[in-house]
Write a protein that holds these residues in place. Structure first.
Motif, PDB file in Angstrom:
ATOM      1  N   LEU A 236       2.311   9.904  -6.833  1.00  0.00           N
ATOM      2  CA  LEU A 236       1.282  10.855  -7.285  1.00  0.00           C
ATOM      3  C   LEU A 236       0.135  10.930  -6.282  1.00  0.00           C
ATOM      4  O   LEU A 236      -0.350  12.018  -5.951  1.00  0.00           O
ATOM      5  N   ILE A 237      -0.305   9.761  -5.811  1.00  0.00           N
ATOM      6  CA  ILE A 237      -1.406   9.733  -4.833  1.00  0.00           C
ATOM      7  C   ILE A 237      -0.963  10.444  -3.544  1.00  0.00           C
ATOM      8  O   ILE A 237      -1.718  11.234  -2.972  1.00  0.00           O
ATOM      9  N   ALA A 238       0.272  10.183  -3.129  1.00  0.00           N
ATOM     10  CA  ALA A 238       0.779  10.812  -1.908  1.00  0.00           C
ATOM     11  C   ALA A 238       0.862  12.331  -2.071  1.00  0.00           C
ATOM     12  O   ALA A 238       0.577  13.084  -1.135  1.00  0.00           O
ATOM     13  N   ALA A 239       1.231  12.778  -3.283  1.00  0.00           N
ATOM     14  CA  ALA A 239       1.344  14.221  -3.527  1.00  0.00           C
ATOM     15  C   ALA A 239      -0.020  14.896  -3.436  1.00  0.00           C
ATOM     16  O   ALA A 239      -0.131  16.037  -2.985  1.00  0.00           O
ATOM     17  N   VAL A 240      -1.062  14.173  -3.874  1.00  0.00           N
ATOM     18  CA  VAL A 240      -2.427  14.718  -3.745  1.00  0.00           C
ATOM     19  C   VAL A 240      -2.834  14.736  -2.266  1.00  0.00           C
ATOM     20  O   VAL A 240      -3.337  15.742  -1.757  1.00  0.00           O
ATOM     21  N   ARG A 241      -2.571  13.650  -1.568  1.00  0.00           N
ATOM     22  CA  ARG A 241      -2.954  13.525  -0.151  1.00  0.00           C
ATOM     23  C   ARG A 241      -2.294  14.597   0.716  1.00  0.00           C
ATOM     24  O   ARG A 241      -2.905  15.124   1.637  1.00  0.00           O
TER      25      ARG A 241
END
Lengths: 146, 480
Positions: free
Chosen positions: B9-14
């Motif tokens: 999820l964090i990577a998808a935001v980044r």
């Protein structure tokens, strides 16, 4: 009458507590020699041969100590329930704690000291905004001195 | 989206694949649709969540930037109702944030709301809430466990990727087990208690729920650490738990305490635990039997110490500075007694009275001091065990989630149920529950316990198990 009632009820709990403790690899015999706390001091415990048995009067006294206003109708239930809880707690009497120091805290912490310098101040207005009744920065309560 | 790991999820935001706002809306939509059947939340904060999410983007520096989160309603949240699931605090809007809330906000999380719980964290079924019981998403007729039942049920149902909780005698591990999610209670002193409404101060410890040990590692790294505003907070560096996960448990010595596998453990749950232990052996861990001979003292010790501390902590609710005040008090005594009689529910009143009783003149030594001594015996069991093993594995509960109402009129049977989680709380060691399978169609959790401050070892052991099994990815029907 009350003590008879709660006595019978608590006995069921005492029996169950016994089987609970017996389920462990090192079973402990449930204490039959009550009360655990028959030392000096105002006795809240009514006499009972086998189990802890609080009366409704005992509950009233404890509730007063804790400043809890209870309905009279709830006292009997509380007497039964608190007695049954104390039956479970009573198992402590079986443990040999000779030379064991009380443990008040899970970590051996020393109190932390800091320099006595001013820190952030409390925002009185924000804190008092959640109070039921305030006036001029003070909390209002019913008159204490006649 | 809600099946992805926190790292994903964090990577998808980044990467710009999604935005904090889109992520927030996805989970708010699930809450809107699924919350009514679960009652897992007390307060929703959609508007504030939008404001926070709109202020974040792929450039935001926080380690968890854009990650939606739910907070147990025991953590103070500035400007947001903080009820502790009590009528006493039904009107309480916290004037400041708890350190946990502050840190997770600084890491870039987006608060979606506050979760339901047992009143003042006292209970093991979430039936003691002023706002009604939480339902277990695996079977709505069953309890989710407690006291952090709302947080566990919400994560199990995919209402949020993570939620905070607190554990005083098992209140993270037990609901995590009963709802089939991963939950970690760190070492006492690891997570700040500032702004966490106090129940039993020598036992209370904040922690978190998520779908995997790796997810918990991300959240715990952001919330743990020294806080000068909590006098029992420990000055000790917090490792980057997520970065340290190797998934390797070869050579790890795992102890099975005989006392946790005695007659009380239901057969089907035991089979699940046995299989999980075999899995660790297959991964190269060495399993040995150990003795923790004072385990049988945990329930009685806890039910003296916790109520004693609670009766003292809850004395602050006096109807004067915050919280419920009775109508038209006659005098000060009447103000105190009626406000407290009306504001507290039955289980809280029982524990306050037990506490007042064991601390009263003539009983203090026989109950309270005695319990402090037996507490040391229990802690010494752990000290000795960890001289021989790296980790302890055990069940979390004697059986899977029971039916709503089944034990509601029987406080003692509820207490006896806590037998496997209480010893670690009394000793202050970290503990975790990882989903290990099912019994009677309901989740069973494996409890892992580590020496003081070895949260990293716990998380890595959970991670290794979850690399080899897929129990933690199961979703209850209707909440896919």
């Amino acid at each position: 009458m009350q003590s008879v009632l709660s006595g019978r009820y608590s006995e069921a709990y005492a029996t169950r507590a016994l089987s609970f403790y017996a389920s462990f690899a090192r079973p402990c015999e449930h204490s039959k020699a009550r009360p655990l706390a028959d030392s000096a001091g105002p006795s809240l415990i009514t006499s009972s041969e086998t189990i802890v048995s609080l009366t409704t009067d005992d509950v009233r006294k404890v509730a007063h100590l804790a400043r809890l206003g209870l309905d009279d109708a709830a006292l009997e239930d509380y007497a039964r329930e608190l007695s049954s809880i104390l039956d479970v707690v009573d198992h402590l009497g079986q443990a040999d704690t000779t030379d064991v120091a009380p443990m008040s805290h899970p970590l051996d912490l020393a109190a932390r000291l800091r320099d006595d310098v001013p820190d952030a101040t409390i925002d009185r207005e924000a804190f008092q905004s959640v109070a039921p009744d305030t006036a001029n920065g003070v909390y209002r309560v019913p008159k204490v001195i006649e | 989206m809600h099946d992805r790991s926190i790292a994903e999820l964090i990577a998808a935001v980044r990467s710009g694949e999604t935005t904090p706002r889109a992520l927030t809306d996805h989970y708010l939509d699930r809450i809107e649709r699924l919350q009514p059947s679960l009652n897992a939340l007390i307060t929703r904060t959609a508007e504030a969540a939008h404001a926070v999410a709109d202020g974040l983007d792929e450039q935001s520096p926080g380690a968890l930037a854009g990650l939606p989160i739910l907070h147990k309603d025991i953590f103070c949240t500035k400007g947001v109702k903080t009820s502790c699931a009590s009528r006493m605090l039904d009107n309480f809007v916290a004037p400041y944030d708890a350190t946990v809330v502050e840190r997770l906000a600084a890491a870039g999380t987006v608060m979606l709301g506050k979760t339901n719980m047992d009143e003042f964290a006292m209970g093991s079924s979430n039936e003691n809430s002023f706002y009604g019981p939480v339902k277990n998403p695996w079977n709505l007729a069953h309890v989710p466990g407690g006291s952090s039942g709302g947080s566990a049920a919400a994560v199990a149902a995919g209402l949020a990727p993570a939620a905070t909780g607190t554990d005083t005698g098992g209140s993270i591990r037990q609901p995590a087990a009963l709802c089939g999610v991963t939950g970690i209670k760190p070492t006492y002193g690891r997570v700040s208690r500032y702004g966490m409404i106090a129940f039993a101060s020598s036992l209370d410890q904040g922690g978190c729920f998520a779908r995997s040990a790796a997810d918990c590692a991300h959240v715990l790294s952001a919330m743990a650490g020294f806080d000068p505003r909590d006098s029992t907070s420990v000055e000790r560096d917090v490792p980057d738990y997520a970065a340290a996960l190797s998934g390797d448990v070869a050579g790890l010595r795992i102890g099975l305490p005989r006392e946790y596998f005695a007659d009380g453990l239901e057969a089907d749950s035991r089979a699940v635990i046995d299989a999980a232990v075999k899995q660790y052996e297959a991964l190269g861990a060495e399993v040995v039997d150990i003795d923790m001979p004072h385990t049988d003292l945990a329930v009685s010790t806890y039910y003296v110490i916790a109520p004693a501390e609670a009766s003292s902590n809850l004395a602050r609710f006096d109807g004067v500075r915050y919280g419920h005040r009775c109508d038209a008090p006659r005098d000060l005594e009447d103000l105190y007694t009626r406000s407290r009689g009306e504001g507290f529910g039955a289980e809280v009143q029982r524990r306050i009275m037990i506490g007042a009783y064991v601390l009263s003149a003539g009983y203090y030594d026989a109950y309270y001091i005695k319990a402090q001594k037996t507490r040391r015996l229990i802690a010494q069991d752990f000290q000795r065990a960890f001289e021989h093993v790296d980790l302890i594995a055990a069940p979390v509960t004697q059986a899977p989630a029971f039916k709503l109402g089944e034990k509601a009129d029987d406080p003692v049977s509820m207490y006896l149920n806590d037998v496997y989680t209480l010893p670690a709380s009394l000793a202050g060691v970290p503990g975790m529950s990882v989903p290990a399978g099912f019994a009677h169609g309901l989740p069973v959790g494996l409890q892992l316990l580590a020496p003081w401050f070895e949260e990293g070892r716990l998380l890595n052991a959970g991670h290794a198990y979850q690399q080899a099994t897929d129990w933690h990815t199961a979703r209850p029907a209707g909440f896919e």
